[in-house]
Design a protein around this motif. Structure first.
Motif, mmCIF file in Angstrom:
data_model
loop_
_atom_site.group_PDB
_atom_site.id
_atom_site.type_symbol
_atom_site.label_atom_id
_atom_site.label_comp_id
_atom_site.label_asym_id
_atom_site.label_seq_id
_atom_site.Cartn_x
_atom_site.Cartn_y
_atom_site.Cartn_z
ATOM 1 N N ARG A 1 7.503 7.395 -8.354
ATOM 2 C CA ARG A 1 6.258 7.060 -8.950
ATOM 3 C C ARG A 1 4.973 7.257 -8.174
ATOM 4 N NH1 ARG A 1 4.477 4.190 -13.445
ATOM 5 N NH2 ARG A 1 2.625 2.832 -13.358
ATOM 6 N N ASP A 2 4.001 7.956 -8.533
ATOM 7 C CA ASP A 2 2.973 8.033 -7.741
ATOM 8 C C ASP A 2 1.951 6.755 -8.227
ATOM 9 O OD1 ASP A 2 0.026 8.512 -7.049
ATOM 10 O OD2 ASP A 2 0.218 10.702 -7.169
ATOM 11 N N MET A 3 1.660 5.886 -7.108
ATOM 12 C CA MET A 3 1.156 4.412 -7.135
ATOM 13 C C MET A 3 -0.363 4.522 -7.390
ATOM 14 S SD MET A 3 3.705 2.526 -7.066
ATOM 15 C CE MET A 3 3.153 0.711 -6.565
ATOM 16 N N ASP A 4 -1.142 5.734 -6.935
ATOM 17 C CA ASP A 4 -2.505 5.660 -7.187
ATOM 18 C C ASP A 4 -2.539 6.422 -8.590
ATOM 19 O OD1 ASP A 4 -2.703 4.845 -4.643
ATOM 20 O OD2 ASP A 4 -3.247 6.774 -3.724
ATOM 21 N N ALA A 5 -2.019 7.261 -9.070
ATOM 22 C CA ALA A 5 -2.184 8.013 -10.131
ATOM 23 C C ALA A 5 -1.364 7.408 -11.355
ATOM 24 C CB ALA A 5 -2.002 9.641 -10.201
ATOM 25 N N ALA A 6 -0.703 6.354 -11.024
ATOM 26 C CA ALA A 6 0.206 5.671 -12.087
ATOM 27 C C ALA A 6 0.971 6.727 -13.028
ATOM 28 C CB ALA A 6 -0.503 4.747 -12.795
ATOM 29 N N THR A 7 1.504 7.809 -12.219
ATOM 30 C CA THR A 7 2.548 8.904 -13.046
ATOM 31 C C THR A 7 3.636 8.764 -12.356
ATOM 32 O OG1 THR A 7 1.717 10.430 -11.295
ATOM 33 C CG2 THR A 7 0.395 10.346 -13.604
ATOM 34 N N GLN A 8 4.754 9.379 -13.047
ATOM 35 C CA GLN A 8 6.184 9.361 -12.659
ATOM 36 C C GLN A 8 6.769 10.917 -12.820
ATOM 37 O OE1 GLN A 8 7.338 5.253 -13.178
ATOM 38 N NE2 GLN A 8 9.513 5.964 -13.913
ATOM 39 N N GLY B 1 0.811 -1.222 0.028
ATOM 40 C CA GLY B 1 -0.219 -0.174 -0.028
ATOM 41 C C GLY B 1 0.844 1.298 -0.019
ATOM 42 N N ALA B 2 2.219 1.244 -0.581
ATOM 43 C CA ALA B 2 2.967 2.644 -0.491
ATOM 44 C C ALA B 2 2.092 3.627 -1.364
ATOM 45 C CB ALA B 2 4.491 1.967 -0.931
ATOM 46 N N ARG B 3 2.303 4.639 -0.917
ATOM 47 C CA ARG B 3 1.965 5.757 -1.805
ATOM 48 C C ARG B 3 2.778 6.355 -2.950
ATOM 49 N NH1 ARG B 3 -0.400 8.811 -4.389
ATOM 50 N NH2 ARG B 3 -1.207 10.848 -3.868
ATOM 51 N N TYR B 4 3.997 6.141 -2.815
ATOM 52 C CA TYR B 4 4.862 6.347 -3.775
ATOM 53 C C TYR B 4 5.810 5.140 -3.738
ATOM 54 C CZ TYR B 4 3.327 11.218 -4.126
ATOM 55 O OH TYR B 4 2.639 12.339 -4.299
ATOM 56 N N ALA B 5 6.652 4.940 -5.029
ATOM 57 C CA ALA B 5 7.538 3.987 -5.447
ATOM 58 C C ALA B 5 8.640 5.111 -5.563
ATOM 59 C CB ALA B 5 7.638 2.914 -6.236
ATOM 60 N N ALA B 6 9.999 4.950 -4.911
ATOM 61 C CA ALA B 6 11.129 5.686 -5.484
ATOM 62 C C ALA B 6 12.056 4.810 -6.220
ATOM 63 C CB ALA B 6 11.625 6.495 -4.413
ATOM 64 N N ALA C 1 18.239 12.968 -3.238
ATOM 65 C CA ALA C 1 18.723 13.455 -1.710
ATOM 66 C C ALA C 1 17.490 13.525 -1.012
ATOM 67 C CB ALA C 1 19.165 15.034 -2.114
ATOM 68 N N PRO C 2 17.743 12.924 0.219
ATOM 69 C CA PRO C 2 16.546 12.801 1.129
ATOM 70 C C PRO C 2 15.468 13.730 1.321
ATOM 71 C CG PRO C 2 18.561 12.132 2.272
ATOM 72 C CD PRO C 2 19.002 12.579 0.793
ATOM 73 N N GLU C 3 15.975 14.929 1.529
ATOM 74 C CA GLU C 3 15.152 16.249 1.851
ATOM 75 C C GLU C 3 14.204 16.318 0.588
ATOM 76 O OE1 GLU C 3 18.436 16.051 2.439
ATOM 77 O OE2 GLU C 3 18.575 16.117 4.669
ATOM 78 N N ALA C 4 14.940 16.252 -0.575
ATOM 79 C CA ALA C 4 14.045 16.703 -1.768
ATOM 80 C C ALA C 4 13.088 15.624 -1.954
ATOM 81 C CB ALA C 4 14.995 16.759 -2.921
ATOM 82 N N LEU C 5 13.401 14.318 -1.689
ATOM 83 C CA LEU C 5 12.389 13.245 -1.889
ATOM 84 C C LEU C 5 11.381 13.326 -0.915
ATOM 85 C CD1 LEU C 5 11.752 10.642 -3.558
ATOM 86 C CD2 LEU C 5 13.594 9.576 -2.102
ATOM 87 N N ALA C 6 11.844 13.608 0.549
ATOM 88 C CA ALA C 6 10.578 13.795 1.448
ATOM 89 C C ALA C 6 9.819 14.738 0.966
ATOM 90 C CB ALA C 6 11.339 14.030 2.645
ATOM 91 N N ALA C 7 10.312 16.088 0.574
ATOM 92 C CA ALA C 7 9.620 17.166 0.264
ATOM 93 C C ALA C 7 8.354 16.949 -0.889
ATOM 94 C CB ALA C 7 10.436 18.227 -0.120
ATOM 95 N N ALA C 8 8.974 15.989 -1.753
ATOM 96 C CA ALA C 8 8.111 15.592 -3.069
ATOM 97 C C ALA C 8 7.000 14.681 -2.571
ATOM 98 C CB ALA C 8 8.878 14.887 -4.045
ATOM 99 N N VAL C 9 7.388 13.815 -1.629
ATOM 100 C CA VAL C 9 6.511 12.941 -1.006
ATOM 101 C C VAL C 9 5.321 13.516 -0.179
ATOM 102 C CG1 VAL C 9 6.161 10.927 0.625
ATOM 103 C CG2 VAL C 9 7.858 10.793 -1.125
ATOM 104 N N ARG C 10 5.868 14.603 0.592
ATOM 105 C CA ARG C 10 4.807 15.317 1.452
ATOM 106 C C ARG C 10 4.010 16.116 0.614
ATOM 107 N NH1 ARG C 10 8.898 15.770 6.000
ATOM 108 N NH2 ARG C 10 8.204 14.286 7.462
ATOM 109 N N ALA C 11 4.494 16.646 -0.631
ATOM 110 C CA ALA C 11 3.787 17.551 -1.287
ATOM 111 C C ALA C 11 2.797 16.730 -2.097
ATOM 112 C CB ALA C 11 4.473 18.266 -2.483
ATOM 113 N N GLY C 12 2.685 15.576 -2.276
ATOM 114 C CA GLY C 12 1.576 14.683 -3.132
ATOM 115 C C GLY C 12 0.639 14.587 -1.948
#
Ligand code: AMP
Length: 434
Positions: free
Chosen positions: A410-417, A390-395, A423-434
């Protein structure tokens, strides 16, 4: 589903609380939700948590619960300790109040400002014959007020349980209420009861014959003899209350009416435990079958003194947590949505795997829920697994991404990439923004 034949299965009357359980009441997510709601409501009503041990000296329960009760006579799990405790047995708690009172006295909580409003939740143990809703290890939510004589305290402990049930979506419940009097009026009434039952006691079960003299109230609510005409015609405690108990009884009812709590007076509720005085109550759910009591409680103004304290009033209740969850299942109440994993990091190749391990660690430090493959799966299998958990994103990190310093998110619900810097901060920010 394949299940191995175990040489050592779980003991009878115990339940595993599981992730994604087949029977929803056994689902650990439901338990976490129930426990969180309990902690929240207790805080709102001004109760602090006290966690007594799971076992106590056997004597505490014999004194606190009552030596003539079924719980003490037939249902206790008693342990033989070794070493310095030899000779004194210990017992797994069959209920909470005795331990809560002991802890209150032993830790001097009575020296703090009064009343003492405390709660606890956890396992209790009774050697009963297991059936649906009745187990040998079960869980209770216990609420106690020590040091308040006011009937408003009785009303509050009735109300907090109902409010929790309402928040959980437990539907219509039936509240039954009685008064058992006090050391002034109850002995007089007990003699009347004994005189009433004595001529016909030979028609009752052997337990009742034995306990008529010591505990005639139990003859009133004996299940084995339910329906005996003498039970129906027995004198009622509420008709023989002393002035103080009668005032308390009437005041409690007017508080309940003011709180718009529907209840019925059931003069036959005596409750299993010996320590009650004045108010006793039970809350039933009509859908629950034979084991339909969700919780019960009452006032026990003599207990704290009985266990060595100064005369101090007490009132409380214990709710069966399994039964509450069984009711929610019965009513089809949807469980709270599971907390989703934020990001599953998919790695391809050794170098990417090494980077992924560090990345997952950093994401977790940043407060996200993150995980990665530990079984050496293929890209396809890792993606499938990310979907299953049930992951929200796959990196996704492969050789190309490593070279470019990016991850494919990859947004697992919308199937978009999209592409995000590796970098952890950038990745975390992108996940949080989604
Ligand atoms: P009691 O202390 O017997 O009044 O129990 C209070 C509540 O705990 C009951 O209303 C039940 O919901 C629950 N309970 C008591 N005994 C068991 C048991 N053996 N298994 C499951 N729940 C129980």
């Amino acid at each position: 589903m394949e299940v191995p034949k175990l040489q050592i299965p779980a003991p009878r009357g115990t339940n595993d609380i599981l992730p994604g359980a087949q029977f929803k009441w056994q689902d650990s997510a439901r338990w976490q939700h129930l426990e969180a709601e309990i902690a929240r409501i207790c805080h709102q009503y001004g109760y602090a948590e006290l966690r007594p041990p799971v076992f106590e000296h056997t004597e505490l329960f014999a004194r606190g619960v009552g030596a003539t009760t079924d719980v003490v006579q037939k249902e206790m799990f008693t342990l033989m300790p070794r070493g310095d405790e030899e000779g004194q047995t210990l017992t797994l708690r069959p209920e909470f109040t005795a331990g809560m009172v002991r802890a209150y006295l032993e830790n001097g909580l009575f020296n703090q400002s009064q009343p003492t409003k405390i709660w606890t939740a956890g396992p209790a143990f009774r050697a009963e014959r297991p059936q649906k809703g009745r187990y040998r290890q079960f869980h209770q939510w216990d609420v106690e007020i020590f040091g308040a004589q006011d009937p408003a305290a009785d009303a509050e402990v009735i109300e907090i349980g109902l409010e929790l049930a309402r928040r959980l979506g437990a539907g219509e419940l039936l509240v039954s209420l009685n008064s058992l009097g006090c050391p002034v009026c109850r002995p007089v009434y007990r003699e009347q009861l004994k005189a009433h039952f004595r001529p016909v006691i030979h028609e009752f079960c052997s337990d009742c014959q034995r306990r008529l003299e010591a505990n005639p109230l139990r003859v009133m609510d004996c299940k084995a003899d339910a329906g005996h005409p003498a039970q129906r015609t027995a004198p009622l405690m509420i008709e023989h209350l002393c002035a103080e108990c009668d005032t308390h009884w009437k005041s409690l009812q007017s508080h309940l009416r003011a709180l718009r709590i529907q209840y019925q007076v059931d003069p036959r509720i005596v409750r299993g435990l010996d320590y009650y005085t004045k108010t006793v109550f039970e809350v039933l759910h009509p859908n629950l079958g034979a084991q339909n009591t969700l919780w019960g409680g009452g006032r026990y103004d003599g207990l704290i003194e009985e266990l060595g304290g100064k005369p101090t009033p007490g009132v409380g209740f214990a709710m069966g947590m399994e039964r509450m969850l069984l009711v929610l299942d019965e009513l089809g109440v949807a469980p709270p949505p599971p907390a989703r994993m934020d990001c599953f990091v998919v790695a391809l190749g050794e170098a990417a795997k090494e980077r992924a391990v560090g990345l997952v660690y950093q994401l977790r430090r940043l407060g996200l829920s993150a995980d990665l493959d530990l079984l050496g799966r293929s890209l396809k299998a890792q993606m499938k697994y990310a979907g299953k958990v049930g992951a929200r994103y796959a990196a996704i990190i492969g050789d190309n991404e490593l070279a470019q310093g990016v991850v494919a998110l990859r947004d697992m619900d919308a199937a978009t990439q999209t592409q995000v810097p590796l970098a952890p901060e950038a990745l975390a920010a992108a996940v949080r923004a989604g």
